[in-house]
Design a protein around this motif. Structure first.
Motif, mmCIF file in Angstrom:
data_model
loop_
_atom_site.group_PDB
_atom_site.id
_atom_site.type_symbol
_atom_site.label_atom_id
_atom_site.label_comp_id
_atom_site.label_asym_id
_atom_site.label_seq_id
_atom_site.Cartn_x
_atom_site.Cartn_y
_atom_site.Cartn_z
ATOM 1 N N THR A 89 0.838 -1.191 0.000
ATOM 2 C CA THR A 89 0.000 0.000 0.000
ATOM 3 C C THR A 89 0.877 1.246 0.000
ATOM 4 O O THR A 89 2.061 1.184 0.338
ATOM 5 C CB THR A 89 -0.902 0.049 1.249
ATOM 6 N N ILE A 90 0.268 2.353 -0.362
ATOM 7 C CA ILE A 90 0.889 3.677 -0.220
ATOM 8 C C ILE A 90 -0.040 4.480 0.688
ATOM 9 O O ILE A 90 -1.264 4.482 0.497
ATOM 10 C CB ILE A 90 1.078 4.361 -1.579
ATOM 11 N N LEU A 91 0.555 5.163 1.671
ATOM 12 C CA LEU A 91 -0.212 5.875 2.687
ATOM 13 C C LEU A 91 0.042 7.369 2.620
ATOM 14 O O LEU A 91 1.090 7.807 2.160
ATOM 15 C CB LEU A 91 0.200 5.389 4.087
ATOM 16 N N ASP A 92 -0.930 8.135 3.137
ATOM 17 C CA ASP A 92 -0.679 9.554 3.321
ATOM 18 C C ASP A 92 -0.228 9.786 4.775
ATOM 19 O O ASP A 92 -0.050 8.828 5.543
ATOM 20 C CB ASP A 92 -1.895 10.406 2.934
ATOM 21 N N ASN A 96 -4.143 7.191 5.860
ATOM 22 C CA ASN A 96 -5.161 6.773 4.908
ATOM 23 C C ASN A 96 -4.468 5.995 3.802
ATOM 24 O O ASN A 96 -3.366 6.351 3.381
ATOM 25 C CB ASN A 96 -5.881 7.983 4.303
ATOM 26 N N ILE A 97 -5.112 4.954 3.326
ATOM 27 C CA ILE A 97 -4.534 4.158 2.243
ATOM 28 C C ILE A 97 -4.928 4.808 0.919
ATOM 29 O O ILE A 97 -6.102 4.897 0.578
ATOM 30 C CB ILE A 97 -4.995 2.699 2.315
ATOM 31 N N CYS A 152 -10.608 -4.812 -5.130
ATOM 32 C CA CYS A 152 -11.740 -3.932 -4.812
ATOM 33 C C CYS A 152 -11.340 -2.881 -3.797
ATOM 34 O O CYS A 152 -11.767 -1.725 -3.889
ATOM 35 C CB CYS A 152 -12.904 -4.751 -4.272
ATOM 36 N N LEU A 153 -10.519 -3.265 -2.840
ATOM 37 C CA LEU A 153 -10.037 -2.291 -1.859
ATOM 38 C C LEU A 153 -9.208 -1.210 -2.543
ATOM 39 O O LEU A 153 -9.269 -0.043 -2.161
ATOM 40 C CB LEU A 153 -9.226 -2.985 -0.758
ATOM 41 N N GLN A 158 -8.767 4.439 -3.978
ATOM 42 C CA GLN A 158 -8.552 5.486 -4.976
ATOM 43 C C GLN A 158 -9.769 6.411 -5.093
ATOM 44 O O GLN A 158 -9.625 7.584 -5.405
ATOM 45 C CB GLN A 158 -8.229 4.860 -6.334
ATOM 46 N N THR A 159 -10.949 5.884 -4.816
ATOM 47 C CA THR A 159 -12.165 6.684 -4.869
ATOM 48 C C THR A 159 -12.289 7.600 -3.658
ATOM 49 O O THR A 159 -12.620 8.773 -3.791
ATOM 50 C CB THR A 159 -13.405 5.759 -4.947
ATOM 51 N N ASP A 160 -12.008 7.040 -2.477
ATOM 52 C CA ASP A 160 -12.097 7.816 -1.234
ATOM 53 C C ASP A 160 -11.060 7.286 -0.247
ATOM 54 O O ASP A 160 -11.329 6.318 0.478
ATOM 55 C CB ASP A 160 -13.503 7.721 -0.640
#
Length: 191
Positions: A89-92, A96-97, A152-153, A158-160
């Motif tokens: 994953t990449i996080l902020d 948040n993913i 799906c995750l 990417q959507t929210d």
């Protein structure tokens, strides 16, 4: 074999009120974990859920800490290390993913910003009913049943990006066992 092991190992007293439900995927050889998870949707949507893949060993404190975490929708991750394999994953800055990066799409130049998914998740009932299950169904309708539920995750993130946060853990408190060498490494780590 698994059902017998559980019946022999987990007596009613040991289960302490917990119930074990089995959901079988009769077409496991033609589908992937997205469909197996979908088959469990009626159980999956009844309450908040911990989703754990069965090829993991981990410190029992990991689950306790995950359950007690204030955030309702979490993916357990560890900062990427060389021995890790699979989706990252990449996080902020708020954990948040932002994205899920599949094994084949990973760039060695970006390894410092990767957090490996441990394949343990905590989902609220609201997240499951409002976002995840509807998206699983739509995704399978469009792309088929031979995909990973993490795909799906990825689209949801990417959507929210505020829908799913990372729950960071050190890499030395878990291990994924995919082959006999992994089993030896895990036994060494946890014995």
């Amino acid at each position: 074999v698994l059902k017998k092991f559980i019946a022999d190992t987990f007596t009613t007293e040991r289960l302490n009120g917990m119930q074990i439900d089995f959901v079988e995927n009769p077409v496991y050889d033609k589908t992937n974990n997205i469909y197996s998870l979908w088959l469990a949707r009626s159980v999956f949507s009844q309450d908040d859920t911990l989703l754990l893949e069965s090829d993991l060993v981990f410190s029992k404190e990991l689950i306790k800490n995950l359950v007690q975490a204030k955030d309702k929708n979490l993916a357990v991750v560890s900062h990427y290390e060389d021995w890790m394999d699979g989706t990252c994953t990449i996080l902020d800055k708020e954990n948040n993913i932002l994205d899920f990066i599949g094994k084949n799409a990973q760039n060695p130049a970006d390894v410092e910003k990767y957090y490996k998914t441990v394949n343990i998740y905590k989902f609220s009932r609201d997240f499951t009913e409002s976002y995840y299950l509807p998206f699983l169904q739509t995704f399978m309708d469009v792309f088929g049943k031979n995909n990973y539920y993490e795909t799906c995750l990825k689209f949801l993130a990417q959507t929210d990006p505020t829908l799913l946060k990372a729950f960071k853990v050190p890499g030395d408190i878990w291990y994924e066992i995919d082959n006999p060498d992994d089993l030896k490494a895990a036994e060494k780590r946890f014995n």
